[in-house]
Design an enzyme around this catalytic site. Structure first.
Site, PDB file in Angstrom:
ATOM      1  N   HIS A 311       0.890  -1.133  -0.061  1.00  0.00           N
ATOM      2  CA  HIS A 311      -0.119  -0.095  -0.007  1.00  0.00           C
ATOM      3  C   HIS A 311       0.943   1.326  -0.100  1.00  0.00           C
ATOM      4  O   HIS A 311       2.000   1.174   0.736  1.00  0.00           O
ATOM      5  CB  HIS A 311      -1.155  -0.145   1.383  1.00  0.00           C
ATOM      6  CG  HIS A 311      -2.219   1.092   1.267  1.00  0.00           C
ATOM      7  ND1 HIS A 311      -1.925   2.142   1.441  1.00  0.00           N
ATOM      8  CD2 HIS A 311      -3.417   0.807   0.795  1.00  0.00           C
ATOM      9  CE1 HIS A 311      -3.098   2.964   1.155  1.00  0.00           C
ATOM     10  NE2 HIS A 311      -4.061   2.017   0.721  1.00  0.00           N
ATOM     11  N   ASP A 369      -7.912  -5.080   0.137  1.00  0.00           N
ATOM     12  CA  ASP A 369      -8.603  -6.178  -1.052  1.00  0.00           C
ATOM     13  C   ASP A 369      -8.124  -7.624  -1.029  1.00  0.00           C
ATOM     14  O   ASP A 369      -8.674  -8.422  -1.741  1.00  0.00           O
ATOM     15  CB  ASP A 369      -7.709  -5.549  -2.327  1.00  0.00           C
ATOM     16  CG  ASP A 369      -8.183  -3.957  -2.872  1.00  0.00           C
ATOM     17  OD1 ASP A 369      -7.583  -3.176  -3.007  1.00  0.00           O
ATOM     18  OD2 ASP A 369      -9.591  -3.916  -2.861  1.00  0.00           O
TER      19      ASP A 369
HETATM   20  C1  SDX Z   1      -6.345   0.081  -3.024  1.00  0.00           C
HETATM   21  O1  SDX Z   1      -4.564   4.894  -1.978  1.00  0.00           O
HETATM   22  C2  SDX Z   1      -5.537   4.128  -1.483  1.00  0.00           C
HETATM   23  O2  SDX Z   1      -5.706   4.436  -0.400  1.00  0.00           O
HETATM   24  C3  SDX Z   1      -5.805   2.816  -2.275  1.00  0.00           C
HETATM   25  C4  SDX Z   1      -6.932   2.010  -1.213  1.00  0.00           C
HETATM   26  C5  SDX Z   1      -8.396   2.865  -0.907  1.00  0.00           C
HETATM   27  O3  SDX Z   1      -8.842   2.519  -0.174  1.00  0.00           O
HETATM   28  O4  SDX Z   1      -8.467   3.877  -1.891  1.00  0.00           O
HETATM   29  O5  SDX Z   1      -6.296   1.708  -0.216  1.00  0.00           O
HETATM   30  C6  SDX Z   1      -7.560   0.857  -2.175  1.00  0.00           C
HETATM   31  O6  SDX Z   1      -5.978   0.619  -4.049  1.00  0.00           O
HETATM   32  C7  SDX Z   1      -5.546  -0.860  -1.972  1.00  0.00           C
HETATM   33  C8  SDX Z   1      -4.198  -1.313  -3.042  1.00  0.00           C
HETATM   34  C9  SDX Z   1      -4.608  -2.374  -3.766  1.00  0.00           C
HETATM   35  N1  SDX Z   1      -3.744  -2.783  -4.951  1.00  0.00           N
HETATM   36  C10 SDX Z   1      -3.100  -3.859  -4.929  1.00  0.00           C
HETATM   37  O7  SDX Z   1      -3.195  -4.747  -3.931  1.00  0.00           O
HETATM   38  C11 SDX Z   1      -2.185  -4.139  -5.906  1.00  0.00           C
HETATM   39  C12 SDX Z   1      -0.652  -4.903  -5.415  1.00  0.00           C
HETATM   40  N2  SDX Z   1      -0.071  -3.806  -4.860  1.00  0.00           N
HETATM   41  C13 SDX Z   1       0.867  -2.874  -5.545  1.00  0.00           C
HETATM   42  O8  SDX Z   1       0.720  -2.580  -6.797  1.00  0.00           O
HETATM   43  C14 SDX Z   1       1.269  -1.631  -4.732  1.00  0.00           C
HETATM   44  O9  SDX Z   1       1.651  -2.252  -3.306  1.00  0.00           O
HETATM   45  C15 SDX Z   1       0.585  -0.383  -4.411  1.00  0.00           C
HETATM   46  C16 SDX Z   1       0.101   0.002  -5.818  1.00  0.00           C
HETATM   47  C17 SDX Z   1      -0.851  -0.656  -3.820  1.00  0.00           C
HETATM   48  C18 SDX Z   1       1.545   0.500  -3.853  1.00  0.00           C
HETATM   49  O10 SDX Z   1       2.486   0.850  -4.817  1.00  0.00           O
HETATM   50  P1  SDX Z   1       3.480   2.150  -4.346  1.00  0.00           P
HETATM   51  O11 SDX Z   1       3.163   2.872  -2.994  1.00  0.00           O
HETATM   52  O12 SDX Z   1       3.853   2.757  -5.605  1.00  0.00           O
HETATM   53  O13 SDX Z   1       4.837   1.279  -4.019  1.00  0.00           O
HETATM   54  P2  SDX Z   1       5.995   0.657  -5.152  1.00  0.00           P
HETATM   55  O14 SDX Z   1       5.179   0.170  -6.333  1.00  0.00           O
HETATM   56  O15 SDX Z   1       6.891   2.114  -5.303  1.00  0.00           O
HETATM   57  O16 SDX Z   1       6.522  -0.596  -4.244  1.00  0.00           O
HETATM   58  C19 SDX Z   1       7.386  -0.056  -3.513  1.00  0.00           C
HETATM   59  C20 SDX Z   1       8.388  -1.484  -3.537  1.00  0.00           C
HETATM   60  C21 SDX Z   1       8.711  -1.847  -4.883  1.00  0.00           C
HETATM   61  O17 SDX Z   1       9.873  -2.527  -4.889  1.00  0.00           O
HETATM   62  P3  SDX Z   1      11.300  -1.747  -5.268  1.00  0.00           P
HETATM   63  O18 SDX Z   1      10.946  -0.937  -6.534  1.00  0.00           O
HETATM   64  O19 SDX Z   1      11.348  -0.695  -4.183  1.00  0.00           O
HETATM   65  O20 SDX Z   1      12.369  -2.783  -5.061  1.00  0.00           O
HETATM   66  O21 SDX Z   1       7.690  -2.912  -2.908  1.00  0.00           O
HETATM   67  C22 SDX Z   1       7.189  -3.580  -4.047  1.00  0.00           C
HETATM   68  C23 SDX Z   1       7.600  -2.816  -5.455  1.00  0.00           C
HETATM   69  O22 SDX Z   1       8.109  -3.598  -6.250  1.00  0.00           O
HETATM   70  N3  SDX Z   1       6.122  -3.983  -3.887  1.00  0.00           N
HETATM   71  C24 SDX Z   1       5.498  -5.248  -4.326  1.00  0.00           C
HETATM   72  C25 SDX Z   1       4.207  -5.110  -4.084  1.00  0.00           C
HETATM   73  N4  SDX Z   1       3.805  -3.946  -3.665  1.00  0.00           N
HETATM   74  C26 SDX Z   1       4.784  -3.109  -3.727  1.00  0.00           C
HETATM   75  N5  SDX Z   1       6.059  -6.311  -4.390  1.00  0.00           N
HETATM   76  C27 SDX Z   1       5.254  -7.569  -4.686  1.00  0.00           C
HETATM   77  N6  SDX Z   1       3.928  -7.455  -4.507  1.00  0.00           N
HETATM   78  C28 SDX Z   1       3.440  -6.334  -4.155  1.00  0.00           C
HETATM   79  N7  SDX Z   1       1.969  -6.393  -4.198  1.00  0.00           N
END
Ligand code: SDX
Length: 435
Positions: A311, A369
């Site tokens: 998140h 989710d």
């Molecule tokens: C919702 O904003 C909100 O409040 C949203 C929400 C709401 O109520 O409105 O809470 C609802 O959207 C919840 C999130 C649902 N999405 C998912 O579950 C999809 C999977 N999660 C990711 O795609 C990700 O965690 C996000 C999109 C939710 C957040 O992404 P960020 O904040 O941009 O973080 P990032 O992509 O920069 O990740 C940081 C690191 C990265 O690694 P590095 O590049 O630093 O090496 O963490 C890794 C990412 O690769 N990472 C994951 C991961 N999520 C982040 N690695 C594996 N699996 C994951 N799910």
């Protein structure tokens, strides 16, 4: 830039020695903000923050999140208490007006929402323009946007009364439109709202009742769906809420702004994650495949991510996910699916991931989710409808932020700038002179 008796920070350009004092402002909770509104005028500079990881886009009193501690408050009330002790329409009132309603206010509010649940009969025709296999979120983008063609008596968004009417219509009609999207997909007749049912009961009735026989709503399921709506009602300046705020900052039609919010929510990185989680759990199949799934989620060469994990704000367990997991157990027990294999897989995946250094180091926890799809599927909600339910619930938050923004006398059109790295100025080359 800075005024007397203000806390300030100093920005210094080390290459020129020039510096600027910027006001530092505190909220009631959360990080201080550096006021950069005059930065471009005074220093001819922009800040650079793609994805807005460190940017406060507005001042708001609606929702507070402490991502490190896993805290979510709506107008100061913890989400756990609201989920346990309140109901969705009461939370929608709280989000919009700032206080929990007294008995008279609640009766008026619920009565008004109840009497606005029907949609214009001509709106029904919009559904027949879609293929039966259209994704329900595509349908919702269309029909909610179409509402902007139906209500010309609430277009003056600067009139508080007209804003109130549009707000009631949106909160009241979303369940009807959502259920119609489902009925259209399965080829069953639309069911009209029933004013003798509460908000959650009415939604389940419109989803699952058929004209051919009576349908009795299971009170455990209606309570569960109401709680799920509460958990999805609002979440500060998330992507879809920010989309609604940006769209409405130009003075656009409120229904069109909500359609923009629905479009943004649809993405798998945002509200579409609940559907993506279930597909992932189904693809995992056996628990034996979990180590490989976790490995792939950590593999930078793969674009696979553990859906429902991570998140932007929570670097701790999403408090909504805890309530959702508990609701999962309650509903599955009620339905006699105590040993649902998908729940078993989800819980084992959570256990393995939370012990893995990659997830621990990057502070990746289950989000709202991760469990929601399991409980919705158990209730008979088709997977393609999961994000529609998210949009239905989030409408309460979108409306509250829309109202808050329009009531702010200082609000102006949102218009970000950029870091330009394109070609510098050059002269046009006539066609016959080009290589
Ligand atoms: C919702 O904003 C909100 O409040 C949203 C929400 C709401 O109520 O409105 O809470 C609802 O959207 C919840 C999130 C649902 N999405 C998912 O579950 C999809 C999977 N999660 C990711 O795609 C990700 O965690 C996000 C999109 C939710 C957040 O992404 P960020 O904040 O941009 O973080 P990032 O992509 O920069 O990740 C940081 C690191 C990265 O690694 P590095 O590049 O630093 O090496 O963490 C890794 C990412 O690769 N990472 C994951 C991961 N999520 C982040 N690695 C594996 N699996 C994951 N799910």
């Amino acid at each position: 830039m800075a005024t007397d008796n203000q806390r300030t920070v100093t920005l210094t350009d080390d290459s020129t020695g020039k510096s600027w004092k910027l006001n530092l402002t505190s909220g009631t909770m959360g990080p201080d903000v550096i006021d950069i509104r005059k930065l471009q005028a005074d220093a001819d500079m922009f800040t650079f923050d793609p994805g807005y990881t460190s940017t406060a886009s507005c001042e708001s009193k609606i929702t507070f999140i402490d991502g490190d501690k896993g805290i979510l408050l709506h107008r100061g009330y913890p989400i756990e208490e609201l989920a346990e002790k309140s109901d969705f329409l009461e939370v929608a009132y709280l989000l919009q007006f700032g206080e929990l309603p007294n008995p008279h206010q609640k009766a008026e509010w619920v009565g008004s929402i109840t009497r606005h649940t029907m949609v214009h009969e001509q709106l029904i025709r919009f559904y027949s323009g879609f293929r039966r296999d259209a994704h329900p979120m595509a349908v919702m983008c269309g029909v909610v946007g179409a509402l902007s063609a139906f209500y010309h008596d609430s277009l003056d968004i600067h009139d508080p009364r007209q804003r109130e009417i549009a707000s009631h219509r949106l909160i009241a009609k979303m369940p009807t439109l959502a259920a119609m999207a489902h009925k259209y997909a399965v080829g069953q007749p639309f069911m009209y709202p029933q004013n003798n049912l509460n908000y959650a009961e009415n939604f389940l009735h419109m989803m699952f009742a058929v004209p051919a026989e009576a349908y009795k709503v299971n009170p455990v399921l209606s309570r569960a769906i109401d709680k799920i709506f509460i958990l999805h009602a609002d979440h500060e300046q998330n992507a879809s809420t920010s989309t609604v705020r940006l769209a409405s900052s130009s003075g656009a039609n409120p229904f069109a702004c909500m359609a923009a919010g629905i479009a943004s929510l649809w993405g798998p990185a945002h509200g579409g994650a609940n559907e993506a989680v279930l597909k992932m759990l189904m693809q995992i199949g056996s628990k034996d495949n979990i180590p490989d799934v976790v490995r792939r989620a950590k593999d930078k060469s793969s674009d696979f991510r553990l859906m429902g994990f991570g998140h932007r704000v929570y670097k701790n367990y999403d408090p909504r996910a805890k309530v959702m997991r508990q609701t999962c157990h309650e509903v599955l027990s009620e339905l006699g699916h105590r040993n649902d294999p998908l729940l078993e897989t989800a819980m084992e995946l959570e256990r393995v991931a939370l012990q893995d250094d990659y997830f621990i180091e990057k502070k990746l926890y289950p989000n709202v989710d991760f469990y929601s799809g399991i409980v919705l599927r158990a209730m008979g909600i088709p997977m393609s409808m999961f994000t529609v339910l998210f949009a239905l619930a989030r409408t309460a938050g979108w409306v509250a932020h829309w109202q808050e923004q329009l009531a702010d006398p200082h609000q102006k059109i949102g218009r970000p700038r950029q870091l330009y790295t394109g070609p510098t100025t050059r002269s046009f080359v006539p066609l016959d002179k080009r290589a």
